[in-house]
Motif scaffolding. Structure first.
Motif, PDB file in Angstrom:
ATOM      1  N   GLU A 300       0.819  -1.210   0.000  1.00  0.00           N
ATOM      2  CA  GLU A 300       0.000   0.000   0.000  1.00  0.00           C
ATOM      3  C   GLU A 300       0.854   1.263   0.000  1.00  0.00           C
ATOM      4  O   GLU A 300       0.528   2.252  -0.652  1.00  0.00           O
ATOM      5  N   PHE A 301       1.968   1.219   0.747  1.00  0.00           N
ATOM      6  CA  PHE A 301       2.875   2.371   0.835  1.00  0.00           C
ATOM      7  C   PHE A 301       4.217   1.960   0.226  1.00  0.00           C
ATOM      8  O   PHE A 301       5.120   1.489   0.919  1.00  0.00           O
ATOM      9  N   GLU A 302       4.335   2.168  -1.076  1.00  0.00           N
ATOM     10  CA  GLU A 302       5.406   1.537  -1.846  1.00  0.00           C
ATOM     11  C   GLU A 302       6.784   2.157  -1.644  1.00  0.00           C
ATOM     12  O   GLU A 302       7.777   1.587  -2.072  1.00  0.00           O
ATOM     13  N   SER A 347       4.744   8.142   0.391  1.00  0.00           N
ATOM     14  CA  SER A 347       3.821   7.127  -0.125  1.00  0.00           C
ATOM     15  C   SER A 347       2.375   7.611  -0.051  1.00  0.00           C
ATOM     16  O   SER A 347       1.582   7.384  -0.968  1.00  0.00           O
ATOM     17  N   VAL A 348       2.035   8.263   1.068  1.00  0.00           N
ATOM     18  CA  VAL A 348       0.673   8.798   1.227  1.00  0.00           C
ATOM     19  C   VAL A 348       0.387   9.834   0.147  1.00  0.00           C
ATOM     20  O   VAL A 348      -0.683   9.826  -0.483  1.00  0.00           O
ATOM     21  N   ARG A 350       1.831  10.093  -2.754  1.00  0.00           N
ATOM     22  CA  ARG A 350       1.775   9.394  -4.049  1.00  0.00           C
ATOM     23  C   ARG A 350       0.416   8.728  -4.241  1.00  0.00           C
ATOM     24  O   ARG A 350      -0.171   8.779  -5.333  1.00  0.00           O
ATOM     25  N   ASN A 351      -0.098   8.098  -3.195  1.00  0.00           N
ATOM     26  CA  ASN A 351      -1.398   7.427  -3.287  1.00  0.00           C
ATOM     27  C   ASN A 351      -2.528   8.425  -3.528  1.00  0.00           C
ATOM     28  O   ASN A 351      -3.461   8.156  -4.296  1.00  0.00           O
ATOM     29  N   ARG A 352      -2.447   9.577  -2.843  1.00  0.00           N
ATOM     30  CA  ARG A 352      -3.482  10.600  -3.040  1.00  0.00           C
ATOM     31  C   ARG A 352      -3.449  11.145  -4.466  1.00  0.00           C
ATOM     32  O   ARG A 352      -4.500  11.372  -5.077  1.00  0.00           O
ATOM     33  N   ALA A 354      -2.375   9.565  -7.120  1.00  0.00           N
ATOM     34  CA  ALA A 354      -2.875   8.518  -8.014  1.00  0.00           C
ATOM     35  C   ALA A 354      -4.395   8.419  -7.945  1.00  0.00           C
ATOM     36  O   ALA A 354      -5.072   8.226  -8.966  1.00  0.00           O
ATOM     37  N   ALA A 355      -4.956   8.563  -6.737  1.00  0.00           N
ATOM     38  CA  ALA A 355      -6.404   8.498  -6.570  1.00  0.00           C
ATOM     39  C   ALA A 355      -7.091   9.675  -7.255  1.00  0.00           C
ATOM     40  O   ALA A 355      -8.141   9.525  -7.887  1.00  0.00           O
TER      41      ALA A 355
END
Length: 371
Positions: A300-302, A347-348, A350-352, A354-355
């Protein structure tokens, strides 16, 4: 989930603190708690690396890591390893080494247990520093699709295309450490070479029983089984898992060098060190490792993988530097936390991102229908 994973750690911590209180009163309890916190702070990067390896094993070998692995970590590295080092350094038999340890004594006083272990620090730091440095170099020299600190990782990946780049860099670092170590140059070079040989050996054995990207076992042996986890990912068992287990224990042992040596800056009492570093620290590191595996945190946190390996590289450099120049334990403890924290924050973000980028694509069919 949290209590199920960390329940044993909290229980063991309560027992360790109670034993410390009975053994040496409130002061021993406080020292034991400080050592436990020190070990946990030093080992965030250790847990991330452990988790990446452990997630490839089936549930049986994960339980082995929590049971047999704890025994090796607590009694092997936190109790027996210092005794072995002192025994070899002072040419003492095991009984004499134990008696010397129980006498405690000031680490600054020649002939004491703490003093002898401190005197053996150069060879311990050279072995552990080179082992961890090789682990970092093999990771950072590989050209990966995901990069965290691109300004550094892109050129380093290009350097990695050079045949034997990790070996050349590791030998250059060892030569520099040996050159600066003065009269202990010989033992530093020998210990560093042993660290490199150990890494190449355990890494080579790990590759011998490795699994490729398609989930096929490279080693053709009927006793090497392959299991599939809930996510569909291949889980190793048999000889493959056993070799990874050994690899995991060697890595874990290398991470513990700085904690064992640093503990003597706080207390020279081997009982308190065993309770704080061993029972409290080692149990929490293992629980954190299993928690990361079961929660799928690394997927999840790459960037956590990258942060952990940068922390490993920093720790390796610090170990090599401490051969000649003392480094405060606070620096050693915080550097891993800083890298892991920064990687988690990255990572957080990056995920945001991407979302947010995926949302317009998800809404497009709905808009098309309305039109």
């Amino acid at each position: 989930m949290f209590l199920k994973t960390f329940g044993w750690s909290f229980g063991v911590t309560a027992i360790a603190l109670a034993l410390a209180l009975v053994y040496g009163g409130p002061q021993a309890l406080i020292l034991c708690l400080i050592l436990g916190i020190l070990e946990i702070s030093l080992s965030f990067d250790n847990a991330v690396v452990n988790a990446r390896i452990l997630e490839r094993m089936n549930p049986f070998w994960q339980k082995m890591f929590l049971s047999v692995g704890v025994i090796i970590a607590v009694f092997g590295m936190r109790v027996l390893f210092p005794l072995l080092i002192v025994g070899v350094t002072a040419k003492l038999n095991p009984v004499e080494a134990v008696n010397l340890a129980l006498q405690k004594g000031d680490p600054d006083t020649p002939g004491t247990y703490g003093y002898l272990l401190h005197e053996a620090h150069p060879q311990i730091a050279a072995f552990g520093g080179i082992f961890l440095l090789m682990l970092f170099l093999d990771f950072i020299f590989e050209d990966r699709d995901i990069k965290w600190i691109k300004a550094l990782e892109v050129p380093l990946a290009r350097m990695g295309k050079l045949e034997g780049a990790s070996m050349v860099t590791g030998l250059a670092a060892l030569a520099a450490a040996g050159f600066l170590s003065g009269e202990k140059q010989g033992i530093v070079l020998l210990s560093g070479l042993m660290g490199m040989v150990t890494y190449l050996l355990v890494n080579g054995l790990g590759n011998l029983f490795d699994v490729d990207q398609d989930g096929d076992v490279d080693y053709d042996d009927a006793s090497t089984a392959l299991h599939t986890g809930p996510s569909g990912a291949a889980k190793l068992a048999g000889k493959a898992a056993f070799m990874l287990f050994l690899y995991l224990e060697v890595i874990d042992a290398s991470f513990s060098f700085d904690g064992v040596i640093g503990a003597f800056a706080i207390t020279s009492d081997p009982i308190i060190i065993a309770l704080g570093l061993g029972l409290i620290g080692a149990m929490f590191v293992r629980s954190l490792t299993v928690y990361l595996v079961r929660q799928g945190t690394l997927d999840e946190f790459e960037y956590l993988d990258h942060g952990a390996h940068w922390a490993i590289g920093s720790l390796a450099v610090i170990l090599l530097v401490t051969i000649t120049v003392p480094v405060n334990e606070v620096v050693t403890g915080l550097i891993g936390v800083v890298f892991i924290g920064a990687a988690f924050a990255g990572s957080v973000a990056r995920n945001r991102k991407a979302a947010a980028a995926a949302q317009p694509e998800e809404r497009q069919p709905i808009s098309a229908v309305n039109n």
